[in-house]
Design an enzyme around this catalytic site. Structure first.
Site, PDB file in Angstrom:
ATOM      1  N   GLU A   1     100.096 -13.978  23.370  1.00 49.96           N
ATOM      2  CA  GLU A   1     100.644 -12.945  24.258  1.00 49.96           C
ATOM      3  C   GLU A   1     101.700 -12.108  23.538  1.00 49.96           C
ATOM      4  O   GLU A   1     101.832 -10.915  23.807  1.00 49.96           O
ATOM      5  CB  GLU A   1     101.200 -13.571  25.545  1.00 49.96           C
ATOM      6  CG  GLU A   1     100.158 -14.342  26.378  1.00 49.96           C
ATOM      7  CD  GLU A   1      98.914 -13.534  26.751  1.00 49.96           C
ATOM      8  OE1 GLU A   1      99.024 -12.308  26.910  1.00 49.96           O
ATOM      9  OE2 GLU A   1      97.811 -14.134  26.857  1.00 49.96           O
TER      10      GLU A   1
ATOM     11  N   GLU B   1      92.918  -7.207  21.956  1.00 46.00           N
ATOM     12  CA  GLU B   1      92.670  -8.604  21.623  1.00 46.00           C
ATOM     13  C   GLU B   1      92.755  -8.831  20.116  1.00 46.00           C
ATOM     14  O   GLU B   1      93.111  -9.922  19.663  1.00 46.00           O
ATOM     15  CB  GLU B   1      91.294  -8.997  22.171  1.00 46.00           C
ATOM     16  CG  GLU B   1      91.157 -10.434  22.560  1.00 46.00           C
ATOM     17  CD  GLU B   1      92.202 -10.938  23.535  1.00 46.00           C
ATOM     18  OE1 GLU B   1      92.726 -10.151  24.351  1.00 46.00           O
ATOM     19  OE2 GLU B   1      92.519 -12.133  23.474  1.00 46.00           O
TER      20      GLU B   1
END
Ligand code: ZN
Length: 511
Positions: A274, A303
């Site tokens: 994250e 991502e």
């Protein structure tokens, strides 16, 4: 783009457009705050009104964005746009505004509100049903999601596949065919490697599941995120059942993590993951903040940043050369008898497993590819929701040689289908894996000292390269264009395969 020096020379229509888009942005930001709250602190019993709050904001944002006046302004600004360099912030904003507006006007506001409310209710139902393994409770909800997703696709011109619109929204410029082609070439090379590795003895990783007090894990995770370069002055970390990152502005980017007292990996790698998403959003060029361009380029490109920090850096030998003595000092009772090499082998243990978010780097993409195929099949009607558990379990057996013992650890495990449309949700993870290696390779070509810097806990050159070459671009360009500008070439699986081969060839016998 909104600085006073330059805005004086903008046509009045452009200034008006910026102001109108800012209103839309603010409504989305407010809605994102409510969404963040729902996923972190909202009491379990208060889901109903929150769904309505979100639906109202979604409807308002949609109404403002689809206002005829925005269409008129965009038309009026055609000649201004033609006078600009195509890679300028202004031309990019107009280009993206035209695309987004063109898409939004196709979908009625009432439909958007219905979908938002359904998604909120669906998420609430999933949070109760998954722990209870109650597939029956979510079956009608998921059927409704499929129905609404089809209805949504129906607002757009027909393309080869109903899912094209969802793939293009997540990955601008890509479609189902492009993703299929990427996946099949990757799969052909990946599956033989996975088969070879899983046939070999696995390293011991039992020490990772000793008792690790969560408060200490939390502090260690924050130290790592800070060290990597996530800016806590412009962000914060909270706990959430399904870790995610959300951005309200480049100066307020929030990350979440989940911790398990009996598995060190969850919190550690979720935090790095994250933080990677967070650093991307924090690195968007300041001039793009608050505009349509002020966020990451796509799910897949996003991502690539989380996976780069989580895996390419965070699961590397070099990183733990610096990090392991610190981890060992933090958990002397748990890791005092474990060498750095044992630890490195354990965090890179390859083993077919049921849960995507816990999967190793080698098998992870197989989890994604099956979800992508299920999405296509659910959307085009070749798979019924009621048949999903059986189809899921059969595919698992084929691809990974194991069968989930429950739907909780099978087709109900991911939040995506219970908080979003049924398609376009997963392909970004594999695109991200592929791109993570391509970005890291390029950064190391430019700064050959990066690997040795990582060994001494220095991440500044890598982050600065990413900020300058990728993060700063925000959403100015589509996926292919963004990748070429950042790395000098189109998306290619070769750097990723070379990375996997080098790393796992060192850990296992790979012919
Ligand atoms: Zn992610």
């Amino acid at each position: 783009m909104t600085t006073p020096q330059t805005s004086v020379s903008y046509p009045a229509d452009y200034t008006e457009l910026l102001a109108r888009l800012a209103t839309v942005h603010d409504l989305h930001a407010a809605s994102a705050v409510l969404g963040w709250d729902q996923m972190t602190y909202l009491p379990a019993g208060s889901g109903g009104p929150r769904g309505r709050h979100l639906a109202t904001l979604t409807r308002l944002a949609h109404e403002h964005f689809t206002d005829d006046r925005i269409g008129v302004l965009l038309d009026n600004l055609s000649s201004f746009e033609a006078s600009l360099a195509s890679d300028s912030d202004e031309a990019s904003l107009l280009r993206v505004a035209r695309q987004d507006h063109g898409r939004a006007v196709r979908v009625p506001g009432s439909f958007m509100a219905t979908f938002a409310e359904h998604q909120s209710a669906s998420y609430q139902a999933w949070t109760v049903a998954r722990p209870a393994n109650d597939w029956k409770a979510v079956t009608p909800i998921l059927e409704r999601t499929v129905e609404l997703s089809r209805e949504y696709a129906g607002f757009f011109p027909r393309t080869n596949h109903l899912a094209d619109v969802f793939v293009d929204e997540a990955e601008p410029g890509l479609d189902v065919e492009a993703v299929r082609a990427l996946f099949s070439s990757l799969r052909a090379r990946l599956v033989p490697m996975v088969r070879q590795i899983v046939a070999q003895a696995r390293p011991d990783d039992t020490f990772l599941t000793r008792v690790y007090p969560v408060d200490t894990q939390w502090q260690f995770g924050e130290m790592i995120a800070r060290k990597l370069g996530y800016d806590f002055e412009r962000g914060r970390q909270d706990r959430a059942p399904h870790p995610f990152t959300t951005s309200f502005s480049r100066n307020d980017v929030r990350i979440t993590t989940r911790l398990s007292e009996t598995d060190l990996r969850f919190g550690l790698f979720a935090t790095m993951h994250e933080a990677g998403h967070g650093m991307y959003e924090q690195g968007v060029a300041p001039g793009l903040d608050g505009t349509l361009l002020g966020s990451g380029a796509s799910s897949g490109v996003h991502e690539s940043q989380s996976r780069l920090w989580e895996n390419v850096v965070g699961r590397s030998r070099g990183f733990w050369k610096w990090g392991y003595p610190r981890l060992q000092t933090t958990f002397p009772g748990q890791l005092g008898d474990v060498s750095a090499d044992q630890f490195y082998r354990a965090i890179n243990r390859v083993e077919p497993s049921l849960i995507r978010v816990e999967a190793d780097e080698m098998t992870y993409n197989l989890h994604i590819m099956m979800r992508f195929d299920f999405e296509l099949a659910l959307l085009d009607g070749s798979l019924r929701v009621a048949d999903l558990p059986d189809a899921w379990n059969a595919r698992f057996k084929d691809d990974l040689g194991i069968t989930p013992s429950s739907n909780q650890d099978g087709c109900m495990q991911d939040v995506h289908w219970f908080a979003s449309p049924i398609a376009g949700q997963f392909q970004g993870y594999t695109i991200g894996n592929v791109l993570s290696a391509q970005c890291f390779d390029r950064a190391c070509e430019v700064h050959p000292s990066i690997p040795s810097e990582i060994e001494s806990g220095e991440f500044g050159s890598l982050l600065a390269w990413l900020h300058t070459n990728l993060h700063a671009l925000g959403r100015k360009y589509d996926v292919n264009d963004t990748i070429v500008r950042a790395t000098g070439r189109p998306l290619t699986i070769e750097p990723y395969l070379a990375y996997l081969k080098a790393k796992f060839g060192d850990l296992y016998d790979l012919s």
